[in-house]
Design a protein around this motif. Structure first.
Motif, PDB file in Angstrom:
ATOM      1  N   LEU A   1      -3.011  -5.912   2.945  1.00 23.07           N
ATOM      2  CA  LEU A   1      -1.403  -5.449   2.542  1.00 23.07           C
ATOM      3  C   LEU A   1      -0.265  -5.346   3.571  1.00 23.07           C
ATOM      4  CD1 LEU A   1      -2.404  -2.183   0.358  1.00 23.07           C
ATOM      5  CD2 LEU A   1      -2.701  -4.792  -0.234  1.00 23.07           C
ATOM      6  N   GLY A   2      -0.880  -5.384   4.974  1.00 22.70           N
ATOM      7  CA  GLY A   2       0.227  -5.161   6.055  1.00 22.70           C
ATOM      8  C   GLY A   2      -0.287  -4.251   6.916  1.00 22.70           C
ATOM      9  N   TRP A   3       0.554  -3.937   7.757  1.00 23.17           N
ATOM     10  CA  TRP A   3       0.431  -2.803   8.962  1.00 23.17           C
ATOM     11  C   TRP A   3       1.659  -2.161   9.229  1.00 23.17           C
ATOM     12  CZ3 TRP A   3       2.263  -3.362  14.234  1.00 23.17           C
ATOM     13  CH2 TRP A   3       2.612  -4.616  14.519  1.00 23.17           C
ATOM     14  N   ILE A   4       1.587  -1.309  10.135  1.00 26.51           N
ATOM     15  CA  ILE A   4       2.479  -0.375  10.540  1.00 26.51           C
ATOM     16  C   ILE A   4       2.279  -0.040  12.061  1.00 26.51           C
ATOM     17  CG2 ILE A   4       1.777   1.739   9.767  1.00 26.51           C
ATOM     18  CD1 ILE A   4       4.734   2.675   9.377  1.00 26.51           C
ATOM     19  N   ASN A   5       3.672  -0.482  12.800  1.00 31.67           N
ATOM     20  CA  ASN A   5       3.517   0.243  14.286  1.00 31.67           C
ATOM     21  C   ASN A   5       3.684   1.533  14.270  1.00 31.67           C
ATOM     22  OD1 ASN A   5       4.356   0.581  16.935  1.00 31.67           O
ATOM     23  ND2 ASN A   5       4.918  -1.648  17.064  1.00 31.67           N
TER      24      ASN A   5
ATOM     25  N   ASN B   1       7.804   0.737  12.819  1.00 32.45           N
ATOM     26  CA  ASN B   1       8.297  -0.544  11.794  1.00 32.45           C
ATOM     27  C   ASN B   1       7.083  -0.909  11.028  1.00 32.45           C
ATOM     28  OD1 ASN B   1       7.834  -1.182  14.435  1.00 32.45           O
ATOM     29  ND2 ASN B   1       8.019  -3.341  13.888  1.00 32.45           N
ATOM     30  N   PRO B   2       7.131  -1.344   9.859  1.00 32.74           N
ATOM     31  CA  PRO B   2       6.123  -1.710   8.927  1.00 32.74           C
ATOM     32  C   PRO B   2       6.341  -3.397   8.687  1.00 32.74           C
ATOM     33  CG  PRO B   2       7.917  -0.899   7.732  1.00 32.74           C
ATOM     34  CD  PRO B   2       8.377  -0.611   8.944  1.00 32.74           C
ATOM     35  N   THR B   3       5.123  -4.049   8.505  1.00 27.47           N
ATOM     36  CA  THR B   3       5.068  -5.450   8.136  1.00 27.47           C
ATOM     37  C   THR B   3       4.122  -5.609   6.921  1.00 27.47           C
ATOM     38  OG1 THR B   3       5.234  -6.016  10.327  1.00 27.47           O
ATOM     39  CG2 THR B   3       4.470  -7.821   8.836  1.00 27.47           C
ATOM     40  N   TYR B   4       4.820  -6.197   5.838  1.00 23.49           N
ATOM     41  CA  TYR B   4       4.103  -6.501   4.692  1.00 23.49           C
ATOM     42  C   TYR B   4       3.646  -7.725   4.420  1.00 23.49           C
ATOM     43  CZ  TYR B   4       6.365  -1.706   3.783  1.00 23.49           C
ATOM     44  OH  TYR B   4       6.961  -0.385   4.114  1.00 23.49           O
ATOM     45  N   ALA B   5       2.440  -7.788   3.818  1.00 20.33           N
ATOM     46  CA  ALA B   5       1.941  -9.378   3.300  1.00 20.33           C
ATOM     47  C   ALA B   5       2.735  -9.627   2.394  1.00 20.33           C
ATOM     48  CB  ALA B   5       0.477  -9.098   3.210  1.00 20.33           C
TER      49      ALA B   5
ATOM     50  N   TRP C   1      -3.524  -1.435   6.304  1.00 16.04           N
ATOM     51  CA  TRP C   1      -3.678  -1.175   5.021  1.00 16.04           C
ATOM     52  C   TRP C   1      -4.286  -2.403   4.316  1.00 16.04           C
ATOM     53  CZ3 TRP C   1      -3.813   3.780   3.356  1.00 16.04           C
ATOM     54  CH2 TRP C   1      -3.084   4.858   4.127  1.00 16.04           C
ATOM     55  N   VAL C   2      -5.573  -2.047   3.630  1.00 12.92           N
ATOM     56  CA  VAL C   2      -6.379  -2.957   2.892  1.00 12.92           C
ATOM     57  C   VAL C   2      -6.827  -2.393   1.618  1.00 12.92           C
ATOM     58  CG1 VAL C   2      -8.521  -4.472   3.018  1.00 12.92           C
ATOM     59  CG2 VAL C   2      -7.478  -4.020   4.981  1.00 12.92           C
ATOM     60  N   ARG C   3      -6.797  -3.466   0.475  1.00 14.40           N
ATOM     61  CA  ARG C   3      -7.143  -2.976  -0.653  1.00 14.40           C
ATOM     62  C   ARG C   3      -8.292  -3.601  -1.193  1.00 14.40           C
ATOM     63  NH1 ARG C   3      -2.861  -4.118  -5.464  1.00 14.40           N
ATOM     64  NH2 ARG C   3      -2.872  -6.431  -5.620  1.00 14.40           N
ATOM     65  N   GLN C   4      -9.104  -3.147  -2.288  1.00 17.35           N
ATOM     66  CA  GLN C   4     -10.270  -4.012  -2.964  1.00 17.35           C
ATOM     67  C   GLN C   4     -10.584  -3.339  -4.349  1.00 17.35           C
ATOM     68  OE1 GLN C   4     -14.203  -2.739  -1.296  1.00 17.35           O
ATOM     69  NE2 GLN C   4     -14.797  -4.942  -1.203  1.00 17.35           N
TER      70      GLN C   4
ATOM     71  N   GLY D   1       8.595  -4.290  -1.395  1.00 21.30           N
ATOM     72  CA  GLY D   1       8.962  -3.872  -2.601  1.00 21.30           C
ATOM     73  C   GLY D   1       8.576  -2.549  -3.271  1.00 21.30           C
ATOM     74  N   ARG D   2       7.282  -2.544  -3.983  1.00 18.36           N
ATOM     75  CA  ARG D   2       6.885  -1.554  -4.526  1.00 18.36           C
ATOM     76  C   ARG D   2       5.774  -0.646  -3.398  1.00 18.36           C
ATOM     77  NH1 ARG D   2       3.146  -1.814  -8.161  1.00 18.36           N
ATOM     78  NH2 ARG D   2       2.430  -4.038  -7.737  1.00 18.36           N
ATOM     79  N   PHE D   3       5.402  -1.353  -2.271  1.00 18.78           N
ATOM     80  CA  PHE D   3       4.649  -0.844  -1.631  1.00 18.78           C
ATOM     81  C   PHE D   3       5.195  -0.425  -0.197  1.00 18.78           C
ATOM     82  CE2 PHE D   3       0.479  -2.025  -3.209  1.00 18.78           C
ATOM     83  CZ  PHE D   3       0.776  -2.770  -4.192  1.00 18.78           C
TER      84      PHE D   3
END
Lengths: 107, 117
Positions: B48-52, B57-61, B36-39, B66-68
């Motif tokens: 923003l991070g990625w999900i397998n 399992n997710p990984t957040y930048a 996921w990327v935002r602009q 928390g909110r994402f």
């Protein structure tokens, strides 16, 4: 976090001219460097990966070079559809950071 | 053909939540991680991070914990991004992007999320 610095911020050129865009990393990313093109209102499009390999369907006027910390995207002869913003990205380590972009505009 | 189709634009009030969907087609969804990327308006790209998509399992930048929340429904080949307690500074276009051996080779068309009272 690896910081990518792109230069110049804006490149003003005419169709048919050669464009040279630079991307410098704050530490080595080996060859885990990609280039994307983004036009207004559109999603980015992958152009180059592995620093120098063209993605599927990308014209050969686009070429990438470099390794380690210094990378270059070259557009050999600008076509009207090439005027856009270009981003580099390193994907070798997390977070997968992007440069701030170079706008190639019509002179 | 291989494509990612995202849900439509959203207008939300501060403090509300939003859920953006990203439906994949043309390939095996669980074979490729989703990022996921935002602009933000007039700005560059922010990861923003990625999900397998296989293990879920997710990984957040940093700065997006928390909110994402990233989630999946593999039965319909769809990834989701949910953002809670929305703030004005969350106003941006949100993209999903497939990863193929490193680079982001396929992108969704983007979903504009506007947070305004």
């Amino acid at each position: 976090e690896i910081v990518l610095t792109q230069s110049p911020g804006t490149l003003s050129l005419s169709p048919g001219e050669r464009a040279t865009l630079s991307c410098r990393a704050s530490q080595s990313v080996s060859s885990y460097l990609a280039w994307y093109q983004q036009k207004p209102g559109q999603a980015p499009r992958l152009l180059i990966y592995g620093a120098s390999s063209r993605a599927t369907g990308i014209p050969d006027r686009f070429s990438g070079s470099g390794s380690g910390t210094d990378f270059t995207l070259t557009i050999s002869r600008l076509e009207p559809e090439d005027f856009a913003v270009y981003y580099c990205q390193q994907y070798g380590s997390s977070p997968k950071t992007f440069g701030q972009g170079t706008k190639v505009e019509i002179k | 053909q291989v494509q990612l189709v995202q849900s439509g634009s959203e207008l939300k009030k501060p403090g509300a939540s939003v859920k953006v969907s990203c439906k994949a087609s043309g390939y095996t969804f669980t074979n490729y991680p989703m990022n996921w990327v935002r602009q933000a308006p007039g700005q560059g790209l922010e990861w923003l991070g990625w999900i397998n998509t296989n293990a879920g399992n997710p990984t957040y930048a940093q700065g997006f914990t928390g909110r994402f929340v990233f989630s999946l429904d593999t039965s319909v080949s769809t990834a989701y991004l949910q953002i809670s307690s929305l703030k004005a500074e969350d106003t941006a276009v949100y993209y999903c992007a497939r990863v193929s051996a490193g680079p982001f080779d396929i992108w969704g068309q983007g979903t504009m999320v506007t947070v305004s009272s």
